[in-house]
Write a protein that holds these residues in place. Structure first.
Motif, PDB file in Angstrom:
ATOM      1  N   LYS A  95       0.831  -1.204   0.000  1.00 24.12           N
ATOM      2  CA  LYS A  95       0.000   0.000   0.000  1.00 24.12           C
ATOM      3  C   LYS A  95       0.868   1.256   0.000  1.00 24.12           C
ATOM      4  O   LYS A  95       0.581   2.225  -0.703  1.00 24.12           O
ATOM      5  CB  LYS A  95      -0.923   0.007   1.220  1.00 24.12           C
ATOM      6  CG  LYS A  95      -2.081  -0.960   1.127  1.00 24.12           C
ATOM      7  CD  LYS A  95      -2.935  -0.899   2.373  1.00 24.12           C
ATOM      8  CE  LYS A  95      -4.076  -1.905   2.294  1.00 24.12           C
ATOM      9  NZ  LYS A  95      -4.872  -1.947   3.532  1.00 24.12           N
ATOM     10  N   GLN A  96       1.931   1.216   0.795  1.00 24.72           N
ATOM     11  CA  GLN A  96       2.805   2.385   0.867  1.00 24.72           C
ATOM     12  C   GLN A  96       3.458   2.661  -0.490  1.00 24.72           C
ATOM     13  O   GLN A  96       3.583   3.813  -0.910  1.00 24.72           O
ATOM     14  CB  GLN A  96       3.866   2.167   1.949  1.00 24.72           C
ATOM     15  CG  GLN A  96       4.619   3.418   2.365  1.00 24.72           C
ATOM     16  CD  GLN A  96       3.814   4.316   3.274  1.00 24.72           C
ATOM     17  OE1 GLN A  96       2.590   4.368   3.200  1.00 24.72           O
ATOM     18  NE2 GLN A  96       4.488   5.048   4.141  1.00 24.72           N
ATOM     19  N   ARG A  97       3.868   1.610  -1.166  1.00 28.66           N
ATOM     20  CA  ARG A  97       4.467   1.784  -2.492  1.00 28.66           C
ATOM     21  C   ARG A  97       3.429   2.296  -3.496  1.00 28.66           C
ATOM     22  O   ARG A  97       3.752   3.082  -4.395  1.00 28.66           O
ATOM     23  CB  ARG A  97       5.084   0.477  -2.970  1.00 28.66           C
ATOM     24  CG  ARG A  97       6.431   0.175  -2.323  1.00 28.66           C
ATOM     25  CD  ARG A  97       7.043  -1.070  -2.893  1.00 28.66           C
ATOM     26  NE  ARG A  97       6.444  -2.260  -2.343  1.00 28.66           N
ATOM     27  CZ  ARG A  97       6.529  -3.471  -2.899  1.00 28.66           C
ATOM     28  NH1 ARG A  97       7.172  -3.620  -4.045  1.00 28.66           N
ATOM     29  NH2 ARG A  97       5.975  -4.511  -2.336  1.00 28.66           N
ATOM     30  N   SER A  98       2.180   1.843  -3.348  1.00 26.84           N
ATOM     31  CA  SER A  98       1.111   2.330  -4.229  1.00 26.84           C
ATOM     32  C   SER A  98       0.900   3.826  -4.037  1.00 26.84           C
ATOM     33  O   SER A  98       0.738   4.577  -5.009  1.00 26.84           O
ATOM     34  CB  SER A  98      -0.207   1.591  -3.939  1.00 26.84           C
ATOM     35  OG  SER A  98      -0.076   0.215  -4.176  1.00 26.84           O
ATOM     36  N   VAL A  99       0.899   4.267  -2.787  1.00 26.03           N
ATOM     37  CA  VAL A  99       0.724   5.688  -2.489  1.00 26.03           C
ATOM     38  C   VAL A  99       1.894   6.492  -3.054  1.00 26.03           C
ATOM     39  O   VAL A  99       1.711   7.608  -3.552  1.00 26.03           O
ATOM     40  CB  VAL A  99       0.578   5.914  -0.969  1.00 26.03           C
ATOM     41  CG1 VAL A  99       0.575   7.397  -0.642  1.00 26.03           C
ATOM     42  CG2 VAL A  99      -0.713   5.284  -0.477  1.00 26.03           C
ATOM     43  N   PHE A 100       3.085   5.928  -3.006  1.00 21.66           N
ATOM     44  CA  PHE A 100       4.245   6.611  -3.574  1.00 21.66           C
ATOM     45  C   PHE A 100       4.060   6.809  -5.083  1.00 21.66           C
ATOM     46  O   PHE A 100       4.343   7.880  -5.628  1.00 21.66           O
ATOM     47  CB  PHE A 100       5.515   5.819  -3.277  1.00 21.66           C
ATOM     48  CG  PHE A 100       6.769   6.459  -3.813  1.00 21.66           C
ATOM     49  CD1 PHE A 100       7.048   7.782  -3.552  1.00 21.66           C
ATOM     50  CD2 PHE A 100       7.656   5.733  -4.587  1.00 21.66           C
ATOM     51  CE1 PHE A 100       8.193   8.389  -4.040  1.00 21.66           C
ATOM     52  CE2 PHE A 100       8.802   6.315  -5.082  1.00 21.66           C
ATOM     53  CZ  PHE A 100       9.074   7.653  -4.812  1.00 21.66           C
ATOM     54  N   ALA A 101       3.565   5.770  -5.751  1.00 19.29           N
ATOM     55  CA  ALA A 101       3.289   5.889  -7.189  1.00 19.29           C
ATOM     56  C   ALA A 101       2.240   6.960  -7.456  1.00 19.29           C
ATOM     57  O   ALA A 101       2.339   7.725  -8.432  1.00 19.29           O
ATOM     58  CB  ALA A 101       2.827   4.538  -7.742  1.00 19.29           C
ATOM     59  N   MET A 102       1.223   7.045  -6.580  1.00 22.80           N
ATOM     60  CA  MET A 102       0.185   8.063  -6.728  1.00 22.80           C
ATOM     61  C   MET A 102       0.754   9.470  -6.532  1.00 22.80           C
ATOM     62  O   MET A 102       0.349  10.417  -7.210  1.00 22.80           O
ATOM     63  CB  MET A 102      -0.950   7.796  -5.738  1.00 22.80           C
ATOM     64  CG  MET A 102      -1.746   6.525  -6.055  1.00 22.80           C
ATOM     65  SD  MET A 102      -2.743   5.948  -4.662  1.00 22.80           S
ATOM     66  CE  MET A 102      -3.939   7.264  -4.514  1.00 22.80           C
ATOM     67  N   CYS A 103       1.711   9.606  -5.608  1.00 20.02           N
ATOM     68  CA  CYS A 103       2.358  10.909  -5.398  1.00 20.02           C
ATOM     69  C   CYS A 103       3.167  11.315  -6.633  1.00 20.02           C
ATOM     70  O   CYS A 103       3.115  12.468  -7.073  1.00 20.02           O
ATOM     71  CB  CYS A 103       3.270  10.853  -4.174  1.00 20.02           C
ATOM     72  SG  CYS A 103       2.389  10.817  -2.602  1.00 20.02           S
ATOM     73  N   LEU A 104       3.900  10.362  -7.204  1.00 20.78           N
ATOM     74  CA  LEU A 104       4.680  10.648  -8.405  1.00 20.78           C
ATOM     75  C   LEU A 104       3.773  11.013  -9.576  1.00 20.78           C
ATOM     76  O   LEU A 104       4.150  11.792 -10.451  1.00 20.78           O
ATOM     77  CB  LEU A 104       5.551   9.448  -8.772  1.00 20.78           C
ATOM     78  CG  LEU A 104       6.709   9.115  -7.823  1.00 20.78           C
ATOM     79  CD1 LEU A 104       7.457   7.897  -8.314  1.00 20.78           C
ATOM     80  CD2 LEU A 104       7.652  10.298  -7.676  1.00 20.78           C
ATOM     81  N   ALA A 105       2.565  10.450  -9.582  1.00 19.24           N
ATOM     82  CA  ALA A 105       1.616  10.747 -10.661  1.00 19.24           C
ATOM     83  C   ALA A 105       1.214  12.223 -10.673  1.00 19.24           C
ATOM     84  O   ALA A 105       0.786  12.747 -11.697  1.00 19.24           O
ATOM     85  CB  ALA A 105       0.368   9.867 -10.522  1.00 19.24           C
ATOM     86  N   ARG A 106       1.361  12.895  -9.544  1.00 22.82           N
ATOM     87  CA  ARG A 106       1.009  14.316  -9.450  1.00 22.82           C
ATOM     88  C   ARG A 106       2.063  15.223 -10.075  1.00 22.82           C
ATOM     89  O   ARG A 106       1.875  16.433 -10.154  1.00 22.82           O
ATOM     90  CB  ARG A 106       0.804  14.714  -7.980  1.00 22.82           C
ATOM     91  CG  ARG A 106      -0.382  14.026  -7.326  1.00 22.82           C
ATOM     92  CD  ARG A 106      -0.559  14.469  -5.880  1.00 22.82           C
ATOM     93  NE  ARG A 106      -1.684  13.800  -5.254  1.00 22.82           N
ATOM     94  CZ  ARG A 106      -2.962  14.183  -5.357  1.00 22.82           C
ATOM     95  NH1 ARG A 106      -3.246  15.276  -6.075  1.00 22.82           N
ATOM     96  NH2 ARG A 106      -3.918  13.527  -4.773  1.00 22.82           N
ATOM     97  N   ASP A 107       3.200  14.630 -10.491  1.00 19.11           N
ATOM     98  CA  ASP A 107       4.288  15.400 -11.087  1.00 19.11           C
ATOM     99  C   ASP A 107       4.682  16.566 -10.179  1.00 19.11           C
ATOM    100  O   ASP A 107       4.651  17.734 -10.576  1.00 19.11           O
ATOM    101  CB  ASP A 107       3.877  15.927 -12.470  1.00 19.11           C
ATOM    102  CG  ASP A 107       5.052  16.552 -13.209  1.00 19.11           C
ATOM    103  OD1 ASP A 107       6.206  16.180 -12.931  1.00 19.11           O
ATOM    104  OD2 ASP A 107       4.811  17.449 -14.047  1.00 19.11           O
TER     105      ASP A 107
END
Length: 545
Positions: A185-197
């Protein structure tokens, strides 16, 4: 040629929630575009307060001091870029980007378009706050963020898949987020943060809840993002390794003030010098209390078919001992514990728990079977929570089911907090506060106290040190050992924190891919765990290269 201005300037920053009691005081540092800065400190030192003030969170407006961003902004659509892009064209509307020095909180208070432009280019990954929609697949969670930031529609799928590949979650893309392990889950949230550019990525305890292998993977992704994508990283942690791995410069925060600033290794040494010695005291017990026999738990997923989360596992937990179970995220630890506590149905095999002279079969539901054991068992889940609308005292006393006077309930609350190594002065300070007003580490210790106040016979702790700094971790070690002796309890601890397992457990076992690999002396089990980790890391680097 004049020196480039810092992207972020924090100047003499102070925040008081209660007048005259600063949570942080006189904090000053600078962060340049494309660089990284680390903030190390124990739980409650003010790290999260500082991060929220920089983020622009409403409740964290500074009492005194400044937060300044040097940026390039479009005065037509208020799109914001790094200061190095001043004079270039806005990618949204084609107007020129203008260099600006922005007093962030002055703009935030006025609710200006410029303040929202900056706010939307800051991403923050909070500790334990898995900001992910559990009922949607992981890939959809990332897609949704890309849609919100108006990423080109035709490229959304490819970008989402690339981000999941970066955090090593391609194999989980179609799984519901609720079914992921804590580390996943933590890694998924990290990917979501990166998606925000983001221009500024704030990582608040980015790997505090992760196993060592997953932590290394996340650290590698962060370092790659800073180096290859020009990301500016601000990382806070109570784990020295995270700050040393991820930062070019760092500071040590102590009771809301800067104790030291400089090279990360120097900061790490200063922090670790404060940790006292813990005496290893392992005991041998012989009488079984929990017996697990040939246990299996299987799931069916559309993309992977039948998944054996727990695969023919057998072991026992003995009366009076502290037993540890280690393994990386996704090894099957949590599924096993959920069957032990009666929260998940057993696929095959059996679990027996001794209550008095009887062995209770945990596969049989009902108050006269499984219920006879569960009332003597308490679990602190990895994703624990306290009631936000209740004070710390009310959270603790609300867990007491037996009728007793309010005065005696308060006494038991104090006893429970002392058991997790709060001093009387610290208890007086936090007992009437709400959970959101104390640090994550303090909330974690209160949550353990909430379990202990019920005085169970069997205590199950799922990642009890997930958000604890090394100093608090040792306090939890002492707390568990003290509670075991005082309350005559037995402990079953699930953790990827190998130092904690070695310090607190009498015996330990290692799980990998649903199977029990080795069981015995904690030092030998941890050595085996490290060997497996090393092999997995070598494979991971080979694949990455």
């Amino acid at each position: 040629m004049s020196e480039k201005k810092p992207f972020l300037i924090v100047k003499e920053l102070t925040k008081e929630f209660v007048r005259g009691e600063p949570a942080i005081q006189n904090i000053s540092f600078e962060l340049h575009e494309g660089h990284s800065f680390g903030i190390l400190g124990k739980s409650g030192s003010g790290k999260s307060v500082l991060m929220n003030a920089i983020r622009g969170t409403k409740e964290y407006e500074p009492t005194r001091g400044l937060i300044i961003f040097n940026i390039a902004a479009c005065e037509q659509c208020w799109h914001v870029e790094y200061p190095s892009k001043a004079g270039q064209k806005c990618k949204n509307c084609g107007s020129n980007l203008v260099a600006k020095e922005v007093d962030y909180w002055e703009e935030r208070k006025k609710l200006t378009p410029l303040s929202y432009g900056i706010y939307n280019r800051i991403a923050i990954m909070f500790q334990r706050t898995f900001g992910i929609f559990g009922e949607a697949p992981v890939l959809d969670n990332v897609r949704n963020i890309l849609k919100k930031v108006k990423y080109p529609e035709k490229s959304i799928d490819s970008r989402a898949k690339l981000l999941l590949e970066m955090v090593h979650l391609t194999h989980r893309a179609t799984h519901l987020a609720r079914d992921l392990s804590g580390g996943e889950k933590q890694r998924s949230v990290f990917a979501m943060c990166l998606a925000r550019d983001p221009l500024l990525f704030i990582a608040d305890e980015p790997s505090g809840t992760l196993d060592p292998l997953t932590a290394v993977a996340v650290h590698d992704v962060m370092k790659k993002s800073v180096k290859e994508e020009g990301l500016t990283l601000l990382v806070t942690s109570h784990w020295p390794e995270a700050v040393t791995e991820l930062s070019e410069e760092a500071m040590l925060l102590d009771e809301g003030e800067i104790a030291l600033k400089g090279e990360p290794k120097k900061i790490e040494k200063a922090f670790m010098d404060r940790m006292g010695e813990v005496i290893i005291d392992r005991r041998e017990y012989t009488v079984p209390l929990i017996k697990v026999g040939d246990l299996m738990k299987t799931y069916y997923t559309q993309d992977r078919g039948i998944v054996r989360a727990v695969n023919h596992v057998s072991f026992d937990v003995r009366e009076g001992e502290i037993f540890g179970l280690v393994g990386v995220s996704g090894a099957g630890k949590t599924s096993l514990v959920q069957m032990v506590i009666g929260e998940k149905k057993i696929t095959e095999g059996n679990i027996k728990v001794k209550i008095g002279d009887d062995w209770v079969d945990m596969a049989v539901a009902g108050p006269e079977e499984r219920g006879r054991a569960t009332k003597y068992m308490e679990i602190l889940h990895q994703e624990y929570c306290l009631y936000p609308h209740l004070t710390i005292l009310e959270n603790l006393t609300g867990a007491i089911e037996q009728p007793m006077s309010d005065e005696y309930k308060t006494k038991k609350a104090y006893d429970a907090l002392r058991a997790v190594n709060f001093t009387n002065k610290e208890i007086d300070s936090l007992i009437y506060k709400f959970p959101d007003s104390v640090s994550e580490g303090e909330r974690h210790r209160v949550a353990i106290g909430r379990v202990l106040i019920k005085e169970p016979k069997i205590v199950i702790l799922d990642e009890p040190t997930g958000t604890a700094d090394p100093l608090t971790r040792m306090e939890i070690v002492r707390s568990v050992k003290k509670a075991r002796d005082t309350l005559q309890q037995s402990y079953f601890i699930i953790s990827h924190d190998i130092d904690f397992i070695k310090a607190v457990c009498d015996r330990a076992a290692l799980m990998k891919a649903g199977r029990l690999v080795v069981i015995g002396d904690p030092d030998e089990v941890i050595d085996h765990f490290k060997k497996i980790e090393k092999e997995e890391m070598e494979k991971l680097h080979t694949i990455t290269e």
